[in-house]
Design a protein around this motif. Structure first.
Motif, PDB file in Angstrom:
ATOM      1  N   VAL A   1      49.917  -8.016   6.552  1.00  0.00           N
ATOM      2  CA  VAL A   1      50.271  -9.353   6.079  1.00  0.00           C
ATOM      3  C   VAL A   1      49.418  -9.819   4.911  1.00  0.00           C
ATOM      4  CG1 VAL A   1      51.222 -10.110   8.280  1.00  0.00           C
ATOM      5  CG2 VAL A   1      48.771 -10.343   7.850  1.00  0.00           C
ATOM      6  N   MET A   2      48.301  -9.128   4.643  1.00  0.00           N
ATOM      7  CA  MET A   2      47.405  -9.601   3.582  1.00  0.00           C
ATOM      8  C   MET A   2      47.124  -8.481   2.588  1.00  0.00           C
ATOM      9  SD  MET A   2      43.992  -9.785   5.929  1.00  0.00           S
ATOM     10  CE  MET A   2      44.987 -10.377   7.300  1.00  0.00           C
ATOM     11  N   GLU A   3      46.694  -8.893   1.406  1.00  0.00           N
ATOM     12  CA  GLU A   3      46.317  -7.939   0.369  1.00  0.00           C
ATOM     13  C   GLU A   3      44.928  -7.376   0.692  1.00  0.00           C
ATOM     14  OE1 GLU A   3      47.494  -6.114  -3.315  1.00  0.00           O
ATOM     15  OE2 GLU A   3      48.539  -7.409  -1.879  1.00  0.00           O
ATOM     16  N   GLU A   4      44.750  -6.070   0.545  1.00  0.00           N
ATOM     17  CA  GLU A   4      43.453  -5.445   0.834  1.00  0.00           C
ATOM     18  C   GLU A   4      42.836  -4.927  -0.460  1.00  0.00           C
ATOM     19  OE1 GLU A   4      41.943  -1.587   3.331  1.00  0.00           O
ATOM     20  OE2 GLU A   4      43.109  -3.108   4.449  1.00  0.00           O
ATOM     21  N   HIS A   5      41.551  -5.281  -0.686  1.00  0.00           N
ATOM     22  CA  HIS A   5      40.834  -4.855  -1.891  1.00  0.00           C
ATOM     23  C   HIS A   5      39.645  -3.984  -1.491  1.00  0.00           C
ATOM     24  CE1 HIS A   5      43.101  -7.785  -4.251  1.00  0.00           C
ATOM     25  NE2 HIS A   5      42.826  -8.688  -3.309  1.00  0.00           N
ATOM     26  N   GLN A   6      39.581  -2.770  -1.976  1.00  0.00           N
ATOM     27  CA  GLN A   6      38.434  -1.882  -1.788  1.00  0.00           C
ATOM     28  C   GLN A   6      37.555  -2.010  -3.037  1.00  0.00           C
ATOM     29  OE1 GLN A   6      37.814  -0.139   0.944  1.00  0.00           O
ATOM     30  NE2 GLN A   6      39.785  -0.523   2.008  1.00  0.00           N
ATOM     31  N   ILE A   7      36.366  -2.677  -2.878  1.00  0.00           N
ATOM     32  CA  ILE A   7      35.597  -3.007  -4.090  1.00  0.00           C
ATOM     33  C   ILE A   7      34.344  -2.146  -4.263  1.00  0.00           C
ATOM     34  CG2 ILE A   7      36.443  -5.372  -4.050  1.00  0.00           C
ATOM     35  CD1 ILE A   7      33.608  -6.195  -3.109  1.00  0.00           C
ATOM     36  N   GLY A   8      33.978  -1.346  -3.240  1.00  0.00           N
ATOM     37  CA  GLY A   8      32.764  -0.538  -3.405  1.00  0.00           C
ATOM     38  C   GLY A   8      32.354   0.161  -2.136  1.00  0.00           C
ATOM     39  N   GLU A   9      31.072   0.495  -2.042  1.00  0.00           N
ATOM     40  CA  GLU A   9      30.558   1.252  -0.905  1.00  0.00           C
ATOM     41  C   GLU A   9      30.605   0.419   0.379  1.00  0.00           C
ATOM     42  OE1 GLU A   9      26.626   2.690  -1.639  1.00  0.00           O
ATOM     43  OE2 GLU A   9      27.032   3.101  -3.756  1.00  0.00           O
ATOM     44  N   TYR A  10      30.808   1.133   1.509  1.00  0.00           N
ATOM     45  CA  TYR A  10      30.712   0.478   2.805  1.00  0.00           C
ATOM     46  C   TYR A  10      29.242   0.347   3.178  1.00  0.00           C
ATOM     47  CZ  TYR A  10      35.695   1.561   3.228  1.00  0.00           C
ATOM     48  OH  TYR A  10      37.033   1.640   3.019  1.00  0.00           O
ATOM     49  N   VAL A  11      28.871  -0.837   3.617  1.00  0.00           N
ATOM     50  CA  VAL A  11      27.484  -1.121   3.981  1.00  0.00           C
ATOM     51  C   VAL A  11      27.477  -1.689   5.399  1.00  0.00           C
ATOM     52  CG1 VAL A  11      25.398  -2.411   3.395  1.00  0.00           C
ATOM     53  CG2 VAL A  11      26.892  -1.564   1.573  1.00  0.00           C
ATOM     54  N   TYR A  12      26.538  -1.236   6.230  1.00  0.00           N
ATOM     55  CA  TYR A  12      26.532  -1.585   7.645  1.00  0.00           C
ATOM     56  C   TYR A  12      25.290  -2.403   8.005  1.00  0.00           C
ATOM     57  CZ  TYR A  12      29.888   2.214   7.368  1.00  0.00           C
ATOM     58  OH  TYR A  12      30.934   3.010   6.997  1.00  0.00           O
ATOM     59  N   ASP A  13      25.405  -3.088   9.162  1.00  0.00           N
ATOM     60  CA  ASP A  13      24.281  -3.801   9.777  1.00  0.00           C
ATOM     61  C   ASP A  13      23.688  -4.882   8.866  1.00  0.00           C
ATOM     62  OD1 ASP A  13      24.506  -2.107  12.012  1.00  0.00           O
ATOM     63  OD2 ASP A  13      23.294  -0.581  10.993  1.00  0.00           O
ATOM     64  N   LEU A  14      24.570  -5.495   8.049  1.00  0.00           N
ATOM     65  CA  LEU A  14      24.099  -6.594   7.209  1.00  0.00           C
ATOM     66  C   LEU A  14      23.942  -7.860   8.050  1.00  0.00           C
ATOM     67  CD1 LEU A  14      26.186  -6.259   3.913  1.00  0.00           C
ATOM     68  CD2 LEU A  14      23.781  -5.685   4.263  1.00  0.00           C
ATOM     69  N   THR A  15      22.976  -8.670   7.685  1.00  0.00           N
ATOM     70  CA  THR A  15      22.783  -9.972   8.323  1.00  0.00           C
ATOM     71  C   THR A  15      23.268 -11.050   7.364  1.00  0.00           C
ATOM     72  OG1 THR A  15      20.864  -9.188   9.553  1.00  0.00           O
ATOM     73  CG2 THR A  15      21.096 -11.574   9.293  1.00  0.00           C
TER      74      THR A  15
END
Length: 766
Positions: A728-742
């Protein structure tokens, strides 16, 4: 038997003094004899005659459409088996043959038929026909008498003369047979659409028949035939069967009015006309107003005068509310094969025991409009049934208010302020116009259109427009306006209609359309008013709102320090920030949940029940905001955007969630102006948690309601899509996946000012 004796037995052809002579019994005819006429022209009198003559011929004679079929091999073989092939031109032979071949004939009938048959064959002999031709003609006549005219010859000689109606161009032998039957005692009519030319070649001196000549005869109408006449007669008989006992009066609509609008409606019934066959009603649509300053006062005085005159007045404003499921289920109905069956059966739902004459009027008007509507709907019986059920529901709804203490020839009044919105309403108005009711349709606002079309509608047009939502029934409803006020409204129209400028809260209806864009455009479009966005549109007072609905995955260049400032730029005053999933949980308190199953029936929200329920807290919102919420809730259900709707009861979770929005979101909706900046949601999810079912419902609803929504998912996980039926929504892949961000405290995040184009050109060292 000699010629003199034949002349005494043969029936003589007589001249008509009137077409009605055909229907006199033999003993009552001015001159003793039979009639044999050919009709080559048409007028209304002839049509009436043919209808009656056709019925007589069908009951006690023969109707011939086309040619009389020649005897086939089986007919001739049977004749030969019974009678042999002998032939003598004598009365004795013919009397004996007729007694054997047509045994139901009595002696009187045999003598007359034999005499006429002998006379016709003897004329042929005198014309030079040989015995073989005479024998063949005799056998043909005998077969025709047996197979086509047996019931006619067995009725001849009675006081009631048998009738024969022949349609088409008669042949030589057919004419001879008709002469035999005429001479034996039958009335005959030849119906000749092509004129007399063909006949004159067979009977040059009009010896055998008379040509009908009466004043006012013209050509036959295109397509006229016995078949078409019979069809009309059958339709009339069926109609009589449908209607039952007809009412004593019928409507005389608009013939008496002077074109003065409400003044005509107020005219006493006694002054409209005195013919006891009619009730005098009007059917009027008034578009626009004559004078803005006095219009509302005129409406108020109108209802006062109606009341003083003792006339029942029903007023409907804005729309005819569609029948409820309970109203529809109360209509007794079946499956129908044709429109006559439909009209007859459904008319039985119209009951007015207080006055049988009014009940007959109501039922006749109902059948009339149903049969008329069937022709316009091209045989769609299901659609006609549904439209007719609406009519019956509305009639039952207004019947008591309209006809309380009704007495003939009293005429009541039905006022519809706003005009017909659809064909169901127009159908009901056409029905009402046939009743002892003045039907008045008021459309003072020229920006609103009434879809009603009717041949008996009288229309009055004024150039001035005035929006009126409510009919001033009480003095407290009467809101009079000054000339300055109306001048300001006119200035508003000039400034805010088709100019690209809009008043605050000018429109009450909006539909969202999700924009497809690149990621960089989100920041550009985010803080723009909707009216400046691509594909913004206003059509018929409905705003198309281009909204952002996107999921942003990853972190550009893996640069976390630049990631959070980019998000903060979207945290405008109109935006709600959601940190982490889920935002709503199943276990959260929700007072609507236990009642939600009672708010939906047959896939439709029960709006009146919802608004009147104690758990409904949206009553403080503007009325148009409440309708906007319910409209989008209905749309969410209809589109089945969430998995499980109408499969496992998810629809009730949808209702409970949307009817339990928190105060912050409600205030955003209350403030929302469809042409200006729209409310926004920034949803950040840095973990593996997924949106709850309630979250998904909320986001789908807010998207339909006109919110901009952006999900920031630096992990790229499928944490948003779980409960949605489709992408239902537009998806944008803008860069690297980053995990465990606060997720930081955005108050501590500084945003680097965006460089202007002048800086980028002239301050290179920056």
């Amino acid at each position: 038997m000699g010629d003199a004796e034949l002349e005494q037995i043969m029936y003589e052809h007589k001249a008509l003094s009137s077409l009605d002579d055909y229907f006199l019994e033999y003993g009552k005819r001015r001159e003793q004899g039979v009639y044999f006429y050919r009709i080559n022209g048409y007028n209304d009198r002839i049509r009436e005659f043919l209808v009656r003559y056709y019925e007589e011929a069908r009951r006690s004679g023969v109707v011939i459409e086309g040619k009389i079929p020649n005897p086939d091999e089986k007919n001739l073989a049977y004749y030969e088996e019974i009678m042999g092939m002998q032939f003598q031109l004598s009365m004795g032979f013919m009397l004996t043959s007729l007694q054997k071949w047509l045994p139901r004939m009595n002696e009187y009938q045999r003598k007359h038929v034999a005499s006429a048959l002998y006379d016709t064959l003897d004329v042929m002999r005198k014309e030079g026909k040989n015995d073989n031709i005479l024998r063949n003609a005799y056998i043909k006549f005998m077969c025709w008498l047996y197979y086509k005219f047996e019931r006619v010859v067995s009725q001849m000689g009675e006081n009631r003369i048998p009738k024969i109606l022949y349609e088409g161009s008669v042949s030589n032998y057919e004419l001879k047979l008709l002469c035999i039957l005429s001479g034996a005692g039958c009335d005959i009519v030849l119906l000749q659409y092509q004129g007399d030319t063909g006949y004159s070649a067979l009977d040059k001196g009009s010896v055998f028949s008379h040509k009908l000549e009466i004043t006012g005869m013209g050509e036959f109408p295109q397509g006229f035939s016995i078949k078409s006449l019979r069809k009309e007669m059958e339709e009339r008989v069926n109609a009589e069967r449908l209607y039952g006992i007809p009412p004593k009066r019928q409507n005389c609509t608009n013939a008496w009015i002077k074109g003065k609008g409400l003044s005509d409606v107020l005219k006493p019934v006694q002054e409209r006309g005195q013919d006891e066959r009619f009730y005098y009603n009007c059917f009027v649509r008034m578009e626009g107003v004559e004078d803005k300053l006095t219009y509302l006062n005129e409406l108020y005085r109108f209802q006062l005068e109606m009341s003083a005159a003792g006339r029942n007045l029903v007023i409907v404003e804005s729309e005819l509310i569609p029948p409820s499921n309970d109203e529809i289920s109360a209509v007794r109905r079946k499956q129908y094969k044709d429109v006559n069956q439909l009209a007859a059966d459904l008319s039985a739902n119209i009951i007015y025991a207080a006055d049988m004459e009014l009940q007959r009027i109501l039922r006749k008007a109902f059948i009339d409009v149903v049969l008329e509507e069937a022709k316009n709907m091209e045989g769609s019986l299901n659609r006609l049934t549904n439209r007719t059920i609406y009519l019956l529901c509305w009639l039952k709804r207004f019947q008591d208010g309209l006809f309380k203490k009704w007495e003939s020839p009293q005429v009541e009044c039905f006022v519809y302020l706003g005009g017909c919105k659809n064909e169901n309403e127009a159908f009901f108005m056409r029905f009402m116009s046939r009743l002892p009711v003045d039907v008045v349709i008021l459309v003072p606002d020229l920006n609103r259109k009434c879809c009603l079309e009717a041949s008996n509608l009288y229309e009055i047009h004024y150039e001035t427009s005035l929006p009126v939502r409510k009919f001033p029934r009480e003095s407290t409803d009467l809101q009079l306006s000054t000339a300055a006020y109306h001048a300001e409204r006119e200035l508003d129209t000039i400034m805010y209609q088709d100019t690209g400028m809009y008043r605050n809260q000018q429109y009450q209806r909006g539909v969202s359309a999700s924009l497809q864009s690149i990621y960089e455009e989100i920041a550009i479009l985010w803080d723009q008013e909707l009216k400046y966005r691509p594909n913004f549109d206003v059509t018929e007072a409905v705003v198309t709102m281009p909204v952002i609905y996107a999921k942003v995955c990853g972190v550009k260049d893996g640069n976390v320090s630049a990631y959070w400032p980019e998000i903060k730029k979207l945290l405008t005053p109109d935006a709600l920030l959601i940190k982490g999933a889920p935002y709503l949980r199943k276990e959260d308190p929700n007072p609507v949940r236990v009642h939600a199953t009672g708010f939906l029936k047959n896939g439709k929200l029960l709006r009146a029940k919802i608004k009147s329920h104690a758990c409904y807290t949206y009553g403080v919102l503007r009325e148009e905001v409440q309708e906007h919420i319910l409209d989008k809730l209905q749309l969410l259900l209809d589109r089945k955007l969430i998995r499980g709707i109408y499969e496992n009861g998810t629809e009730y979770t949808v209702i409970a969630t949307v009817l339990n929005l928190n105060k912050d979101i409600l205030r955003m909706l209350q403030k929302f102006d469809f042409t200006k900046k729209n409310p926004k949601i920034v949803y950040i999810n840095t973990s593996e948690a997924v949106l709850s079912l309630e979250d998904s419902i909320l986001m789908a609803f807010l998207n339909l309601a006109g919110f901009d929504i952006v999900f920031f998912v630096p992990t790229g996980y499928q944490c948003v899509e779980r409960y949605f039926n489709n992408k239902v929504m537009e998806e944008h892949q803008i860069g690297e996946y980053v995990y465990d961000l606060t997720i930081p405290n955005f108050d501590t995040i500084s945003i680097k000012p965006r460089r202007s184009w002048r800086d980028m050109i002239f301050k290179r060292g920056d």
